[in-house]
Structures are given as C-alpha cells and as structure tokens.
Write a protein that holds these residues in place. Structure first.
Motif, mmCIF file in Angstrom:
data_model
loop_
_atom_site.group_PDB
_atom_site.id
_atom_site.type_symbol
_atom_site.label_atom_id
_atom_site.label_comp_id
_atom_site.label_asym_id
_atom_site.label_seq_id
_atom_site.Cartn_x
_atom_site.Cartn_y
_atom_site.Cartn_z
ATOM 1 N N GLU A 189 54.673 67.901 51.550
ATOM 2 C CA GLU A 189 54.171 69.269 51.578
ATOM 3 C C GLU A 189 53.024 69.418 52.570
ATOM 4 O O GLU A 189 52.914 70.437 53.264
ATOM 5 N N GLU A 190 52.178 68.407 52.671
ATOM 6 C CA GLU A 190 51.081 68.453 53.646
ATOM 7 C C GLU A 190 51.629 68.398 55.072
ATOM 8 O O GLU A 190 51.121 69.076 55.969
ATOM 9 N N GLN B 289 48.840 63.676 61.530
ATOM 10 C CA GLN B 289 48.867 63.136 60.176
ATOM 11 C C GLN B 289 49.738 61.882 60.165
ATOM 12 O O GLN B 289 50.769 61.828 60.832
ATOM 13 N N TYR C 40 44.380 62.090 57.859
ATOM 14 C CA TYR C 40 44.404 63.544 57.633
ATOM 15 C C TYR C 40 45.327 63.918 56.467
ATOM 16 O O TYR C 40 46.008 64.942 56.510
ATOM 17 N N LEU C 41 45.355 63.079 55.439
ATOM 18 C CA LEU C 41 46.195 63.320 54.262
ATOM 19 C C LEU C 41 45.400 63.050 52.992
ATOM 20 O O LEU C 41 44.528 62.191 52.969
ATOM 21 N N GLU D 25 53.852 65.206 47.614
ATOM 22 C CA GLU D 25 52.588 65.786 48.070
ATOM 23 C C GLU D 25 52.379 65.581 49.563
ATOM 24 O O GLU D 25 51.945 66.503 50.272
ATOM 25 N N ILE D 26 52.696 64.385 50.048
ATOM 26 C CA ILE D 26 52.537 64.104 51.483
ATOM 27 C C ILE D 26 53.515 64.956 52.293
ATOM 28 O O ILE D 26 53.155 65.512 53.338
ATOM 29 N N ILE E 283 52.991 71.902 56.066
ATOM 30 C CA ILE E 283 51.982 72.900 56.439
ATOM 31 C C ILE E 283 51.737 72.860 57.948
ATOM 32 O O ILE E 283 51.698 73.897 58.619
ATOM 33 N N GLY F 174 47.335 63.570 49.647
ATOM 34 C CA GLY F 174 48.305 63.415 48.566
ATOM 35 C C GLY F 174 48.502 61.980 48.131
ATOM 36 O O GLY F 174 48.209 61.036 48.870
#
Length: 290
Positions: free
Chosen positions: A43-44, A96, A32-33, A40-41, A47, A35
């Motif tokens: 930031e995901e 994730q 479920y990623l 980037e990871i 969320i 980046g």
C-alpha cells in the motif's frame, strides 16, 4: 557476489515471498517505509506509484548473493550494508525499498524490492537492468572486500587449464575433418567423449554451446574464444557453402529441426564476416590504389 534484477508487476506476491518465514526471512533494510507486513508495504508503494499509473511493471526485484564462503560469516548488519550499497550503486537512493535475507539454504542471499517510481514521481529506466545488477554487485563486493565473481571464474579456469586444452584440441581435430552441419560436428565431438550442449535463451533462440568432458561442463568461450557459438557456426556454415557466406544466417538446422539464432550471435557472426572480407581485400590487394 552475484546480482540479478528485473521489473515486476506482482508487488504484494513478491513481498510475501521475501517475507516468507519458512525461508528464515529477516528484514535487513527499509528505505522510506513504515509498514510491517507485505500488504502494508504494498500500500505504501502504491501511494508513490499513483504518481505514474502508466507504468505497469512498477516494482524492481533484485537478488544479491554473496559467495557461499562469504555468506557464512556475514551478520544481519553486514547484509543490510550490502543491500544499502547495492541500491546506491543502482542509483536508487531516492526510492522506497525493503530487503530480506534468506538463510534457508547453504547459499545466503538478499531479496531487495524497490519502488520503480521515485519519491518525486520519475520512472526508473530498467534497460539492461540484469547486466547493471551484475556490475553493481561486483562493485559492492570490491568495495567491501568480498570475493568477486570474476575471481571465482578465474580460479575455475585456472583449475581446469589442462581440461580446457584437451577439449580445444579435440574441437580443432574435429573441425579439420570439415563437418558440414552442426549435427555432424556434435556427433564427431561425441565420438571423442565430448558432449556438446546447445544453449538457448528464454525465447528458444540458440546463443552458444556448452561442452561436457570428463564430468566438467564449461561454456565454449570459457574453453577458448575460438569455441564461442558464433565462431563454430560461421566455420561450419562455410564448410557447407560452395561460396563464402555474405551475410549472417538467421536460423540453422540442429538436432533435426530448424532453430533461430539469437540477435547477439547473429551480430557477432556479421562482424566476423566483415573482418574476413577486409582480410581478403588486404591479402589480395583487390580494390586498393597505389
């Protein structure tokens, strides 16, 4: 195969460590990623983590290590499967996650970072996560036909069978002289070339002993159950008491200082005292109706 795990708050720093190219890092799992960098990871992750801002240690960090022998023969695809099966065993399929393999040392291992907050906002319970990680890794090893930690430990104990017997005999001989303190016990063991090494947890609480003899270092419980920390402490404490102990000690003198006992060892001593009391009642018949 060995598994370790704990909850952390430093998501980005941990991901950066996992992605460290100096350690020949390779991504073998993404759940479920999308980046391609630690930022980037992170930031995901954030969320999803925004659904439950009260959770501070909101990332789970795991290390899964096949044995050195298994690690030599596992491809990236194989290691990705190990990571995926481990997450399944930990009931983290709805979270994730990203997994990295490090091959910079002889011992190939996988770093897995999973979002503690599920895709639907629930917080993953991290109680006993270290122990559950060990069990999950052992289950994966069993499923995939890898060498299990229990097998390695059993082989180790078989290999040192004569060694263990020698140390046990020395231990029993020393106890027969009725040492009245741990320091006296340690000194007398040293006279027989056995080094007694106190084992402390992270809180600096005593939780047992290791014994080094002829270059071999083993936990007391690996030598014989009578050499576990609670058995030794209880026996020596009673040598130094005019009357039988009625409750487990919380601390004791060791190496000229007062040390606290771990909760685990206190509970074991308490159980041993209960067993002793029951045995005395049965042996004497006190309080028994006929």
């Amino acid at each position: 195969m060995i598994g370790k795990g704990h909850a952390i708050s430093s998501t980005r720093a941990s991901l950066a460590y996992g992605w460290n190219q100096e350690k020949e890092a390779e991504v073998v799992l993404k759940e479920y990623l999308a980046g391609d960098t630690p930022l980037e990871i992170t930031e995901e992750f954030k969320i999803i983590q925004s659904q439950n801002e009260r959770c501070i240690n909101n990332t789970l960090s795991f290390v899964v290590s096949p044995t050195i022998e298994d690690g030599k023969h596992l491809s990236s695809e194989d290691l990705g499967k190990v990571a995926k099966e481990f997450l399944k065993e930990m009931n983290l399929k709805n979270h994730q996650a990203i997994g990295f393999v490090h091959r910079d040392k002889e011992h190939t291992h996988i770093h897995i970072y999973a979002n503690r907050i599920s895709l639907t906002g629930e917080v993953y319970k991290d109680s006993f996560i270290g122990k559950r990680s060990q069990i999950a890794a052992d289950n994966v090893a069993k499923q995939l036909g890898f060498i299990r930690v229990k097998e390695v430990q059993q082989e180790k104990l078989q290999e040192f069978q004569q060694h263990r017997k020698e140390v046990q005999n020395i231990h029993e001989k020393v106890l027969q002289s009725r040492p009245k303190s741990l320091d006296e016990y340690i000194k007398r063991m040293q006279e027989h070339q056995v080094k007694v090494i106190p084992n402390f947890n992270k809180s600096r609480q005593l939780q047992g002993f290791r014994f080094e003899y002829n270059g071999v270092n083993l936990k007391g419980s690996e030598i014989h159950r009578s050499m576990s920390g609670n058995k030794i402490i209880l026996g020596i404490s009673q040598n130094d008491s005019i009357t039988k102990l009625k409750e487990a000690p919380k601390s004791l003198q060791l190496l000229n200082s007062t040390v606290q006992l771990s909760t685990g060892i206190i509970n074991k001593i308490a159980k041993d005292l209960v067993k002793q009391t029951i045995k005395r009642v049965l042996d004497t018949g006190i309080g028994m109706a006929y």
